[in-house]
Design an enzyme around this catalytic site. Structure first.
Site, PDB file in Angstrom:
ATOM      1  N   HIS A 154       0.843  -1.198   0.000  1.00 17.07           N
ATOM      2  CA  HIS A 154       0.000   0.000   0.000  1.00 17.07           C
ATOM      3  C   HIS A 154       0.876   1.245   0.000  1.00 17.07           C
ATOM      4  O   HIS A 154       1.918   1.287   0.654  1.00 17.07           O
ATOM      5  CB  HIS A 154      -0.905   0.002   1.236  1.00 17.07           C
ATOM      6  CG  HIS A 154      -1.911   1.104   1.272  1.00 17.07           C
ATOM      7  ND1 HIS A 154      -2.685   1.448   0.185  1.00 17.07           N
ATOM      8  CD2 HIS A 154      -2.290   1.955   2.272  1.00 17.07           C
ATOM      9  CE1 HIS A 154      -3.489   2.445   0.506  1.00 17.07           C
ATOM     10  NE2 HIS A 154      -3.257   2.771   1.766  1.00 17.07           N
ATOM     11  N   ASP A 185      -4.077   8.852   3.721  1.00 22.25           N
ATOM     12  CA  ASP A 185      -4.196   7.447   3.357  1.00 22.25           C
ATOM     13  C   ASP A 185      -5.512   7.232   2.620  1.00 22.25           C
ATOM     14  O   ASP A 185      -6.587   7.490   3.171  1.00 22.25           O
ATOM     15  CB  ASP A 185      -4.144   6.571   4.614  1.00 22.25           C
ATOM     16  CG  ASP A 185      -4.208   5.080   4.306  1.00 22.25           C
ATOM     17  OD1 ASP A 185      -4.319   4.713   3.125  1.00 22.25           O
ATOM     18  OD2 ASP A 185      -4.161   4.276   5.257  1.00 22.25           O
ATOM     19  N   CYS A 187      -3.798   2.984  -5.191  1.00 22.63           N
ATOM     20  CA  CYS A 187      -3.206   3.789  -4.109  1.00 22.63           C
ATOM     21  C   CYS A 187      -2.032   4.641  -4.586  1.00 22.63           C
ATOM     22  O   CYS A 187      -1.851   5.775  -4.145  1.00 22.63           O
ATOM     23  CB  CYS A 187      -2.788   2.906  -2.941  1.00 22.63           C
ATOM     24  SG  CYS A 187      -1.722   1.510  -3.386  1.00 22.63           S
TER      25      CYS A 187
END
Length: 298
Positions: free
Chosen positions: A183, A200, A251
């Protein structure tokens, strides 16, 4: 007795303070989205042709500063692909080069000659307003955070990373974070607003990253300035209202666009959401091919 048996007076229900705060944030976010221009759904035909040519070019190679992107790297920007270090570091280099170019041009307009890409006005404070112009930015590469957390400032010799850079003269330091090769997230040291920030696209806060950056600031300031860093007025900030991804592979694009927004002083809500990912992947291919970012967004 009659008073006790009579119906109780109506007491209106009030939303909790946290709920009111959430409603206010949603309202403000909606206003911001309406005021800010919407991203297009596709590139102009001539730009799309450039993108197709780049993707079909097996010998493709783009360079920016010390970073480079090969044809294999560029293919990571095809749909549903997870971005690698090369793409994110290259995009960070493009952001840094844009910031330096804007600073030089601004210095020339203001009759304050720049030295090594930095204006002599560097130490002076600047407005925190969102004018869309590039801020004075430094971007660490994707290996910085892992070295800081795993080895620490001294063992990782992070003082060598800034031998020619004074991060304390910047508006913003950006740090793309690789979390276990599964991630991508983004951290930032915002000198203008005195905030250590974390974003995030999966919505998980990690205070340990902000704490690591506080430790970094302490040691870096002592190393470069021979005095403790003044944390007076500084706060931790988690971008809980940031755009959220709806899959397991976008991401990296979210991180690149978060850095791009922050580098221009754009506060939440940013100018992109999950629905823009297809367009942004194509736009990033175009920007990498051109080896530059526009000084200002439309």
């Amino acid at each position: 007795r009659r008073t006790l048996e009579s119906p109780r007076p109506y007491i209106p229900e009030f939303a909790s303070s946290s709920r009111l705060a959430q409603l206010n944030r949603e309202r403000d976010a909606e206003i911001e989205r309406r005021l800010r221009p919407q991203l297009p759904s596709s590139l102009p035909p001539e730009d799309e042709q450039i993108v197709r040519q780049s993707l079909s070019n097996r010998g493709f190679l783009a360079k920016a500063a010390r970073e480079q992107v090969s044809a294999q790297d560029l293919s990571r920007l095809r749909p549903s692909q997870w971005l690698n270090d090369e793409i994110i570091n290259f995009y960070g280099a493009l952001i840094s080069e844009r910031a330096a170019k804007f600073e030089v041009e601004s210095a020339e307009k203001n009759n304050t000659p720049a030295v090594n890409g930095h204006s002599k006005e560097q130490g002076k404070s600047r407005s925190t307003s969102d004018d869309g112009n590039p801020w004075k930015v430094h971007i660490f590469n994707t290996f910085f955070m892992s070295k800081l957390q795993e080895l620490g400032y001294d063992k990782a010799r992070l003082n060598k990373w800034t031998k020619k850079i004074d991060i304390f003269g910047k508006d913003l330091v950006l740090i793309p974070c690789n979390l276990g090769n599964s991630h991508w997230t983004c951290a930032a040291i915002n000198f203008r607003q005195k905030r250590i920030e974390y974003y995030d696209s999966m919505g998980t806060d990690r205070p340990s990253i902000r704490q690591a950056l506080r430790t970094y600031l302490e040691k870096e300031h002592m190393d470069k300035k021979s005095s403790p860093f003044d944390f007076d007025g500084w706060v931790d900030y988690f971008g809980e209202d940031g755009p959220q991804q709806e899959n397991g592979y976008d991401c990296g694009v979210f991180v690149c666009q978060t850095m791009e927004n922050l580098s221009r002083g754009v506060s939440l809500p940013f100018d992109f959401t999950q629905k823009n990912m297809s367009y942004l992947r194509r736009r990033m291919i175009l920007e990498i091919t051109n080896e530059k970012l526009p000084l200002q967004r439309p």
